[in-house]
Design an enzyme around this catalytic site. Structure first.
Site, short mmCIF file in Angstrom:
data_model
loop_
_atom_site.label_atom_id
_atom_site.label_comp_id
_atom_site.label_asym_id
_atom_site.label_seq_id
_atom_site.Cartn_x
_atom_site.Cartn_y
_atom_site.Cartn_z
N ARG A 14 0.83 -1.22 0.00
CA ARG A 14 0.00 0.00 0.00
C ARG A 14 0.87 1.27 0.00
O ARG A 14 0.99 1.95 -1.00
CB ARG A 14 -0.94 0.00 1.22
CG ARG A 14 -2.07 1.02 1.14
CD ARG A 14 -1.69 2.45 1.39
NE ARG A 14 -1.14 2.70 2.73
CZ ARG A 14 -0.70 3.88 3.14
NH1 ARG A 14 -0.74 4.93 2.34
NH2 ARG A 14 -0.18 4.02 4.35
N ASP A 15 1.51 1.54 1.11
CA ASP A 15 2.27 2.78 1.22
C ASP A 15 3.40 2.81 0.20
O ASP A 15 3.72 3.85 -0.38
CB ASP A 15 2.83 2.92 2.64
CG ASP A 15 3.42 4.28 2.92
OD1 ASP A 15 3.13 5.22 2.16
OD2 ASP A 15 4.19 4.40 3.89
N HIS A 206 6.78 4.50 12.15
CA HIS A 206 6.75 4.47 10.68
C HIS A 206 7.75 5.52 10.20
O HIS A 206 7.44 6.71 10.15
CB HIS A 206 5.33 4.79 10.23
CG HIS A 206 5.10 4.73 8.76
ND1 HIS A 206 4.25 3.83 8.17
CD2 HIS A 206 5.60 5.47 7.74
CE1 HIS A 206 4.23 4.02 6.86
NE2 HIS A 206 5.06 5.02 6.58
N HIS A 208 10.97 7.08 7.70
CA HIS A 208 11.39 7.21 6.30
C HIS A 208 12.90 7.44 6.23
O HIS A 208 13.49 8.00 7.16
CB HIS A 208 10.62 8.34 5.62
CG HIS A 208 9.17 8.02 5.44
ND1 HIS A 208 8.22 8.40 6.35
CD2 HIS A 208 8.53 7.31 4.49
CE1 HIS A 208 7.04 7.95 5.95
NE2 HIS A 208 7.20 7.28 4.83
N CYS A 239 9.58 9.61 -1.64
CA CYS A 239 9.04 10.61 -0.73
C CYS A 239 8.48 11.75 -1.56
O CYS A 239 9.23 12.42 -2.26
CB CYS A 239 10.13 11.13 0.21
SG CYS A 239 9.56 12.46 1.28
N ASN A 248 10.18 4.83 2.39
CA ASN A 248 10.00 4.19 3.70
C ASN A 248 11.27 3.48 4.13
O ASN A 248 12.05 2.99 3.30
CB ASN A 248 8.89 3.14 3.59
CG ASN A 248 7.53 3.75 3.39
OD1 ASN A 248 7.00 4.39 4.28
ND2 ASN A 248 6.98 3.59 2.20
#
Ligand code: MG
Length: 310
Positions: A14-15, A206, A208, A239, A248
């Protein structure tokens, strides 16, 4: 599971994919998710029930959700931002729904066109529907330290949003360090505050890798007691606020770090690399994870004794 062990929430499908411009077929997404489950993942963020115009890459959410591999002990999560998302999600077996807000008012306005208060009002019915049909809800709090529009965020604001997400019924809150500018001292400070508030044990992180701080920040959070880490296969995702930068925190990098510390993740590193390779081939560009690239590069290029060391 020992209290020292960790859980990785694999957010690549997803992300990771939502920021990838090259279209990936449903077949390849399903094969990717199967490979991730085979690698040992027990938590996979599979898709998002958002309007296809908002995230065209995930327009096939309903099909993906209906074809997820049934594996004992695997929890699939999907974003369910509003009542339209609820109507779609409840037809599927997705057992965890996720809602979004941020610690920054400006980020919320730009990201989901709502103030923080409005975002809570919007997903109140999502939480209610989830309770009705026996699904859990994960809350995302973005911009926990830095905002691309407002700069540094007051950590007490972040603590208050996290508290509120838990109070309205989120089982877990994922702390999104959205632009990857945070450094371990800031993570320690924020985790300390969340521990004092009594909510750190309900938080996942979460991070990055925009500035290469993903694993350093994960280690800082681990040392403060965090045991759930979001990461994406190969570092998929990029990003949107720093075009060309890493995305990520990569699952491979986290597994490599935790393996070295003797901390169990339950995920096999070689199998993880194989899963990421499927997506690298589908996207047609190299994935940024350091560990992924190091392991993929083995046996290729000049032998070490021919390398000029510097
Ligand atoms: Mg992310």
């Amino acid at each position: 599971m020992s209290p020292d062990d960790v859980t990785i929430v694999e957010v690549g499908p997803r992300d990771g994919l939502q920021n990838e411009p090259n279209h990936v077929s449903t077949e390849r997404k399903i094969a990717f998710i199967e490979a991730l489950a085979d690698a040992g993942h027990r938590r996979i963020e599979a898709t998002a029930f958002v309007h296809p115009k908002v995230i065209p890459q995930l327009a096939d959410a309903d099909v993906v959700a209906s074809r997820l591999p049934e594996r004992e002990g695997v929890t699939y999560t999907a974003l369910v931002p509003n009542d339209h998302g609820v109507a779609r999600a409840r037809k599927t077996g997705i057992s965890q729904w996720a809602v979004f807000t941020a610690a920054s008012e400006t980020f919320n306005q730009k990201n989901i066109k709502a103030s923080i208060d409005e975002s809570f009002a919007r997903f109140a019915s999502v939480l209610e529907a989830a309770r009705e049909c026996g699904r859990t809800v994960r809350g995302y709090c973005s911009t926990i330290l830095h905002c691309p529009y407002e700069g540094r965020i007051d950590p007490s604001l972040t603590v208050s949003v996290v508290r509120r997400l838990i109070d309205v019924g989120c089982e877990e809150v994922s702390l999104g360090e959205t632009i990857g500018r945070g450094t371990p001292g800031e993570i320690r400070d924020l985790c300390g505050r969340l521990a004092v508030e009594g909510v750190l044990d309900r938080c996942a992180v979460h991070f990055h890798d925009t500035y290469g701080m993903g694993c350093a920040n994960a280690l800082a959070a681990y040392e403060l007691g965090v045991r759930t880490f979001d990461a994406s296969a190969g570092g998929l995702g990029g990003c949107p606020y720093a075009p060309g930068a890493a995305g990520n925190t990569a699952t491979e990098d986290l597994i490599f770090m935790f393996n070295g510390m003797g901390v169990k993740t339950g995920v096999d590193l070689e199998a993880q690399v194989a899963a990421s390779l499927l997506m690298e081939e589908a996207l047609g560009h190299t994935l940024p994870s350091h560990t992924y690239r190091a392991l993929r590069g083995r046996g290729q290029g000049p032998k070490p004794d021919h390398l000029e060391m510097s």
